[in-house]
Scaffold this motif. Structure first.
Motif, PDB file in Angstrom:
ATOM      1  N   GLY A 198       5.834  14.439   1.892  1.00  0.00           N
ATOM      2  CA  GLY A 198       6.592  13.276   2.339  1.00  0.00           C
ATOM      3  C   GLY A 198       5.773  12.150   2.928  1.00  0.00           C
ATOM      4  N   ASN A 199       4.468  12.155   2.720  1.00  0.00           N
ATOM      5  CA  ASN A 199       3.623  11.093   3.251  1.00  0.00           C
ATOM      6  C   ASN A 199       3.952   9.774   2.564  1.00  0.00           C
ATOM      7  OD1 ASN A 199       1.519   9.374   4.018  1.00  0.00           O
ATOM      8  ND2 ASN A 199       0.046  11.036   4.083  1.00  0.00           N
ATOM      9  N   GLN A 200       4.278   8.763   3.326  1.00  0.00           N
ATOM     10  CA  GLN A 200       4.602   7.453   2.769  1.00  0.00           C
ATOM     11  C   GLN A 200       3.452   6.462   2.887  1.00  0.00           C
ATOM     12  OE1 GLN A 200       8.276   6.746   5.000  1.00  0.00           O
ATOM     13  NE2 GLN A 200       9.355   6.907   3.053  1.00  0.00           N
ATOM     14  N   PHE A 201       2.346   6.868   3.492  1.00  0.00           N
ATOM     15  CA  PHE A 201       1.183   5.998   3.651  1.00  0.00           C
ATOM     16  C   PHE A 201       0.051   6.565   2.805  1.00  0.00           C
ATOM     17  CE2 PHE A 201       3.810   5.422   7.349  1.00  0.00           C
ATOM     18  CZ  PHE A 201       3.887   4.044   7.451  1.00  0.00           C
ATOM     19  N   TYR A 202       0.213   6.465   1.499  1.00  0.00           N
ATOM     20  CA  TYR A 202      -0.767   7.050   0.587  1.00  0.00           C
ATOM     21  C   TYR A 202      -1.565   5.965  -0.109  1.00  0.00           C
ATOM     22  CZ  TYR A 202       3.264   6.179  -2.422  1.00  0.00           C
ATOM     23  OH  TYR A 202       4.330   5.616  -3.054  1.00  0.00           O
ATOM     24  N   THR A 203      -2.556   6.399  -0.866  1.00  0.00           N
ATOM     25  CA  THR A 203      -3.490   5.502  -1.552  1.00  0.00           C
ATOM     26  C   THR A 203      -3.424   5.752  -3.057  1.00  0.00           C
ATOM     27  OG1 THR A 203      -5.324   7.062  -1.518  1.00  0.00           O
ATOM     28  CG2 THR A 203      -5.035   5.689   0.458  1.00  0.00           C
ATOM     29  N   PRO A 204      -4.198   5.009  -3.836  1.00  0.00           N
ATOM     30  CA  PRO A 204      -4.248   5.281  -5.278  1.00  0.00           C
ATOM     31  C   PRO A 204      -4.777   6.677  -5.616  1.00  0.00           C
ATOM     32  CG  PRO A 204      -5.038   3.087  -4.853  1.00  0.00           C
ATOM     33  CD  PRO A 204      -4.875   3.757  -3.510  1.00  0.00           C
ATOM     34  N   ALA A 205      -5.226   7.422  -4.621  1.00  0.00           N
ATOM     35  CA  ALA A 205      -5.666   8.801  -4.873  1.00  0.00           C
ATOM     36  C   ALA A 205      -4.527   9.662  -5.411  1.00  0.00           C
ATOM     37  CB  ALA A 205      -6.242   9.417  -3.595  1.00  0.00           C
ATOM     38  N   VAL A 206      -3.276   9.246  -5.200  1.00  0.00           N
ATOM     39  CA  VAL A 206      -2.163   9.995  -5.807  1.00  0.00           C
ATOM     40  C   VAL A 206      -2.251   9.899  -7.329  1.00  0.00           C
ATOM     41  CG1 VAL A 206      -0.626   9.767  -3.806  1.00  0.00           C
ATOM     42  CG2 VAL A 206      -0.466   8.110  -5.663  1.00  0.00           C
ATOM     43  N   ASP A 207      -2.743   8.777  -7.835  1.00  0.00           N
ATOM     44  CA  ASP A 207      -2.913   8.625  -9.280  1.00  0.00           C
ATOM     45  C   ASP A 207      -4.074   9.472  -9.791  1.00  0.00           C
ATOM     46  OD1 ASP A 207      -0.781   6.813  -9.464  1.00  0.00           O
ATOM     47  OD2 ASP A 207      -2.082   5.141  -8.970  1.00  0.00           O
ATOM     48  N   VAL A 208      -5.106   9.621  -8.976  1.00  0.00           N
ATOM     49  CA  VAL A 208      -6.236  10.478  -9.349  1.00  0.00           C
ATOM     50  C   VAL A 208      -5.743  11.913  -9.498  1.00  0.00           C
ATOM     51  CG1 VAL A 208      -8.476  11.390  -8.596  1.00  0.00           C
ATOM     52  CG2 VAL A 208      -7.941   8.955  -8.294  1.00  0.00           C
ATOM     53  N   TRP A 209      -4.906  12.369  -8.565  1.00  0.00           N
ATOM     54  CA  TRP A 209      -4.314  13.715  -8.668  1.00  0.00           C
ATOM     55  C   TRP A 209      -3.526  13.838  -9.978  1.00  0.00           C
ATOM     56  CZ3 TRP A 209      -4.349  18.256  -5.893  1.00  0.00           C
ATOM     57  CH2 TRP A 209      -3.392  19.198  -6.253  1.00  0.00           C
ATOM     58  N   SER A 210      -2.703  12.835 -10.275  1.00  0.00           N
ATOM     59  CA  SER A 210      -1.894  12.875 -11.496  1.00  0.00           C
ATOM     60  C   SER A 210      -2.765  12.949 -12.740  1.00  0.00           C
ATOM     61  CB  SER A 210      -0.978  11.653 -11.569  1.00  0.00           C
ATOM     62  OG  SER A 210      -0.060  11.660 -10.511  1.00  0.00           O
ATOM     63  N   VAL A 211      -3.860  12.196 -12.757  1.00  0.00           N
ATOM     64  CA  VAL A 211      -4.793  12.251 -13.885  1.00  0.00           C
ATOM     65  C   VAL A 211      -5.385  13.648 -14.007  1.00  0.00           C
ATOM     66  CG1 VAL A 211      -7.027  11.399 -14.725  1.00  0.00           C
ATOM     67  CG2 VAL A 211      -5.297   9.786 -13.913  1.00  0.00           C
ATOM     68  N   GLY A 212      -5.721  14.277 -12.876  1.00  0.00           N
ATOM     69  CA  GLY A 212      -6.223  15.649 -12.911  1.00  0.00           C
ATOM     70  C   GLY A 212      -5.211  16.603 -13.515  1.00  0.00           C
ATOM     71  N   CYS A 213      -3.945  16.417 -13.158  1.00  0.00           N
ATOM     72  CA  CYS A 213      -2.876  17.266 -13.715  1.00  0.00           C
ATOM     73  C   CYS A 213      -2.734  17.045 -15.219  1.00  0.00           C
ATOM     74  CB  CYS A 213      -1.550  16.980 -13.020  1.00  0.00           C
ATOM     75  SG  CYS A 213      -1.498  17.502 -11.301  1.00  0.00           S
ATOM     76  N   ILE A 214      -2.826  15.782 -15.640  1.00  0.00           N
ATOM     77  CA  ILE A 214      -2.724  15.462 -17.069  1.00  0.00           C
ATOM     78  C   ILE A 214      -3.903  16.048 -17.831  1.00  0.00           C
ATOM     79  CG2 ILE A 214      -2.797  13.559 -18.744  1.00  0.00           C
ATOM     80  CD1 ILE A 214      -1.251  11.909 -16.559  1.00  0.00           C
ATOM     81  N   PHE A 215      -5.090  15.903 -17.285  1.00  0.00           N
ATOM     82  CA  PHE A 215      -6.291  16.435 -17.939  1.00  0.00           C
ATOM     83  C   PHE A 215      -6.202  17.961 -18.049  1.00  0.00           C
ATOM     84  CE2 PHE A 215     -10.979  17.443 -17.794  1.00  0.00           C
ATOM     85  CZ  PHE A 215     -11.233  17.020 -19.088  1.00  0.00           C
ATOM     86  N   ALA A 216      -5.771  18.622 -16.973  1.00  0.00           N
ATOM     87  CA  ALA A 216      -5.609  20.082 -17.014  1.00  0.00           C
ATOM     88  C   ALA A 216      -4.566  20.476 -18.053  1.00  0.00           C
ATOM     89  CB  ALA A 216      -5.219  20.602 -15.628  1.00  0.00           C
ATOM     90  N   GLU A 217      -3.489  19.704 -18.140  1.00  0.00           N
ATOM     91  CA  GLU A 217      -2.451  19.989 -19.134  1.00  0.00           C
ATOM     92  C   GLU A 217      -3.004  19.868 -20.551  1.00  0.00           C
ATOM     93  OE1 GLU A 217       1.957  18.319 -20.408  1.00  0.00           O
ATOM     94  OE2 GLU A 217       1.220  17.953 -18.379  1.00  0.00           O
ATOM     95  N   MET A 218      -3.894  18.907 -20.761  1.00  0.00           N
ATOM     96  CA  MET A 218      -4.526  18.769 -22.077  1.00  0.00           C
ATOM     97  C   MET A 218      -5.360  20.003 -22.413  1.00  0.00           C
ATOM     98  SD  MET A 218      -5.586  14.749 -21.813  1.00  0.00           S
ATOM     99  CE  MET A 218      -6.767  14.846 -23.135  1.00  0.00           C
TER     100      MET A 218
END
Length: 167
Positions: free
Chosen positions: A56-76
């Motif tokens: 529930g952190n509302q003060f986040y950075t673009p690092a949330v997108d880095v996490w998402s890219v990691g998830c996408i890469f792992a899914e590949m």
């Protein structure tokens, strides 16, 4: 083509980043930060949601997108999502099942409200991915899927890593 690339577009539904002043000497990640302005924590599909968002952190950075890219890469690499939770709580369970239980310090940085978590050891990447996935991919995914946002690799640094063709 002889130079295949994967383009992952900016897919967060938050406000666009401000334009940096021309004389700015700040780091690239500082450009995207808006000080003391909360964002929405529910911004992307559950399978790709960073731990700080699950907490529930509302003060986040673009690092949330880095996490998402990691998830996408792992899914590949796997052919299926690496973390397949059926709700937010179970999503966290799935992340812990692979990455292990975050430390107390990591939990504090994720905006955790001291939720009791079962102590789970992290799995070696070699047991998560099929044998054909190179060790370099394990290393990259490990850098993208760090619990603490500031510990995740900055996207600009990915361009500076030597590729196997450069050797």
């Amino acid at each position: 083509t002889s130079n295949p690339l994967l383009y992952i577009f900016y897919f967060r539904r938050t406000r666009p980043p401000p334009r940096p002043p021309l004389s700015s000497s700040s780091a690239a990640s500082d450009v995207y930060k808006r000080q003391n302005e909360p964002n929405v924590a529910y911004i992307c599909s559950r399978y790709y949601r960073a731990p700080e968002l699950i907490f529930g952190n509302q003060f986040y950075t673009p690092a949330v997108d880095v996490w998402s890219v990691g998830c996408i890469f792992a899914e590949m690499m796997l052919g299926d999502p690496i973390f397949r939770g059926f709700d937010s709580s179970n999503q966290l369970v799935e992340i812990i099942r692979v990455l292990g239980t975050p430390t107390r310090e990591q939990l504090e940085q994720l905006n955790s409200r001291n939720q009791p978590l079962q102590d789970v050891k992290c799995k070696p990447w070699s047991t998560v991915f099929p044998q054909h996935v190179p060790v370099e991919a394990h290393d990259l995914i490990g850098k993208l899927l760090e619990y603490v946002p500031k510990d995740r690799v900055h996207p600009c640094l990915l361009y500076t890593s030597p590729s196997p063709r450069d050797s």
